[in-house]
Motif scaffolding. Structure first.
Motif, PDB file in Angstrom:
ATOM      1  N   ASP A  47       0.750  -1.148  -0.056  1.00 43.45           N
ATOM      2  CA  ASP A  47      -0.067   0.035  -0.203  1.00 43.45           C
ATOM      3  C   ASP A  47       0.781   1.028   0.087  1.00 43.45           C
ATOM      4  O   ASP A  47       1.482   1.496   0.991  1.00 43.45           O
ATOM      5  N   LEU A  48       0.901   1.874  -1.202  1.00 48.74           N
ATOM      6  CA  LEU A  48       1.736   3.077  -1.224  1.00 48.74           C
ATOM      7  C   LEU A  48       1.154   4.343  -0.958  1.00 48.74           C
ATOM      8  O   LEU A  48       0.124   4.676  -1.309  1.00 48.74           O
ATOM      9  N   LEU A  99       8.870   8.288  -1.595  1.00 49.41           N
ATOM     10  CA  LEU A  99       8.653   7.701  -2.910  1.00 49.41           C
ATOM     11  C   LEU A  99       9.209   8.430  -3.946  1.00 49.41           C
ATOM     12  O   LEU A  99       9.093   9.541  -3.936  1.00 49.41           O
ATOM     13  N   SER A 112      -1.060  -1.154  -4.567  1.00 48.50           N
ATOM     14  CA  SER A 112      -1.904  -0.241  -4.501  1.00 48.50           C
ATOM     15  C   SER A 112      -1.570   0.960  -4.305  1.00 48.50           C
ATOM     16  O   SER A 112      -0.723   1.444  -3.161  1.00 48.50           O
ATOM     17  N   ALA A 113      -1.778   2.056  -5.257  1.00 48.68           N
ATOM     18  CA  ALA A 113      -1.589   3.390  -5.355  1.00 48.68           C
ATOM     19  C   ALA A 113      -2.738   4.216  -5.538  1.00 48.68           C
ATOM     20  O   ALA A 113      -3.250   4.545  -6.495  1.00 48.68           O
ATOM     21  N   HIS A 114      -3.163   4.820  -4.275  1.00 44.97           N
ATOM     22  CA  HIS A 114      -4.194   5.763  -4.245  1.00 44.97           C
ATOM     23  C   HIS A 114      -3.793   7.045  -4.073  1.00 44.97           C
ATOM     24  O   HIS A 114      -3.310   7.437  -3.075  1.00 44.97           O
ATOM     25  N   LEU A 116      -1.608   9.128  -5.099  1.00 47.71           N
ATOM     26  CA  LEU A 116      -0.116   9.749  -5.039  1.00 47.71           C
ATOM     27  C   LEU A 116      -0.147  10.917  -5.721  1.00 47.71           C
ATOM     28  O   LEU A 116       0.701  11.049  -6.857  1.00 47.71           O
ATOM     29  N   GLN A 124       6.206  11.423 -10.034  1.00 49.55           N
ATOM     30  CA  GLN A 124       5.099  10.494  -9.973  1.00 49.55           C
ATOM     31  C   GLN A 124       5.456   9.237 -11.095  1.00 49.55           C
ATOM     32  O   GLN A 124       5.148   8.046 -10.799  1.00 49.55           O
ATOM     33  N   VAL A 127       7.733   6.650  -9.560  1.00 47.89           N
ATOM     34  CA  VAL A 127       6.720   5.935  -8.185  1.00 47.89           C
ATOM     35  C   VAL A 127       6.238   4.760  -9.283  1.00 47.89           C
ATOM     36  O   VAL A 127       6.003   3.854  -8.618  1.00 47.89           O
ATOM     37  N   LEU A 128       5.459   5.306 -10.229  1.00 48.18           N
ATOM     38  CA  LEU A 128       4.347   4.039 -10.874  1.00 48.18           C
ATOM     39  C   LEU A 128       5.288   3.242 -11.556  1.00 48.18           C
ATOM     40  O   LEU A 128       4.749   2.200 -11.299  1.00 48.18           O
ATOM     41  N   ALA A 131       6.294   0.713  -9.117  1.00 44.95           N
ATOM     42  CA  ALA A 131       5.048   0.269  -8.570  1.00 44.95           C
ATOM     43  C   ALA A 131       4.981  -1.083  -9.255  1.00 44.95           C
ATOM     44  O   ALA A 131       4.719  -2.132  -8.993  1.00 44.95           O
ATOM     45  N   VAL A 143      -4.289   1.527  -9.608  1.00 45.79           N
ATOM     46  CA  VAL A 143      -3.673   2.965  -9.481  1.00 45.79           C
ATOM     47  C   VAL A 143      -5.075   3.799  -9.565  1.00 45.79           C
ATOM     48  O   VAL A 143      -6.015   3.580 -10.317  1.00 45.79           O
TER      49      VAL A 143
END
Length: 211
Positions: A47-48, A99, A112-114, A116, A124, A127-128, A131, A143
């Protein structure tokens, strides 16, 4: 995103944000996480940007072994307390990362990246991509990001570039044939202003499976 100015480095900004309030978020899991992850077989999850831990606690309560990551030590301390109160403290590990500069090790069945999205510096794209790299074979990348300001936000508090559905997929640069796009959608939800003005906000959601 928040409506706060952005003069401070990221860690300082978010630590101050959490210290200035006893609770920043609702304590409920994100609705799109519940929608998209309820049918997944529990395994390991990352969980990011976990904040105060609501998503991580929800996943752990459904049988996942979760690693929750945030930039704020205060947020992580609260998250650990909420997990213990929920009886799932032994199913969640907490790691502090900025991150874009550091990232958890290992691979996970769900990453899971909510939301960001930040008024302070955040790489970003890096990070993605990190991920996606952390998703195990057969695993899922989820995402969710705001697609724009709320409908009642007539004067945006700072300049922001909101990601598009196709734009995020392009930034991920996923190898052909290795991923299946299961969800790619803009979702509208109710959103009221602090003054009680009724409105809505749109979020973009991507769920991808590594084949």
């Amino acid at each position: 995103m928040t409506d706060m100015p952005a003069p401070a480095p990221a860690a300082e900004f978010w630590e101050s944000r959490y210290r200035d309030s006893d609770r920043v978020w609702s304590g409920r899991p994100n609705g799109l996480l519940v929608r998209e992850a309820s049918d997944l077989t529990p395994g390991t999850a990352l969980d990011l940007g976990c904040g105060e831990g609501a998503d991580a606690v929800w996943l752990a309560s459904r049988g996942w072994r979760v690693t929750g990551v945030d930039i704020s030590g205060t947020a992580l301390d609260r998250a650990a307390g909420h997990a213990a109160e929920a009886g799932v403290g032994d199913r969640v590990a907490w790691e502090r990362h900025e991150l874009g500069r550091s990232f958890p090790e290992g691979s996970f069945d769900l990453v899971s990246a909510h939301y960001l999205q930040s008024p302070v510096a955040l790489d970003q794209r890096t990070v993605l991509r990190s991920a996606a790299h952390a998703v195990a074979d057969g695993g899922t990348l989820l995402v969710v990001m705001h697609a724009g300001w709320p409908s009642w936000q007539t004067e945006p508090p700072f300049d922001a570039v909101f990601p598009t559905l196709d734009g995020v997929l392009a930034e991920l640069a996923l190898p052909d044939g290795e991923w299946t796009v299961e969800t790619k959608e803009t979702v509208r939800r109710p959103s009221d202003s602090p003054a009680g003005v009724k409105g809505f906000r749109e979020d973009n959601v991507w769920r991808l499976r590594r084949v």
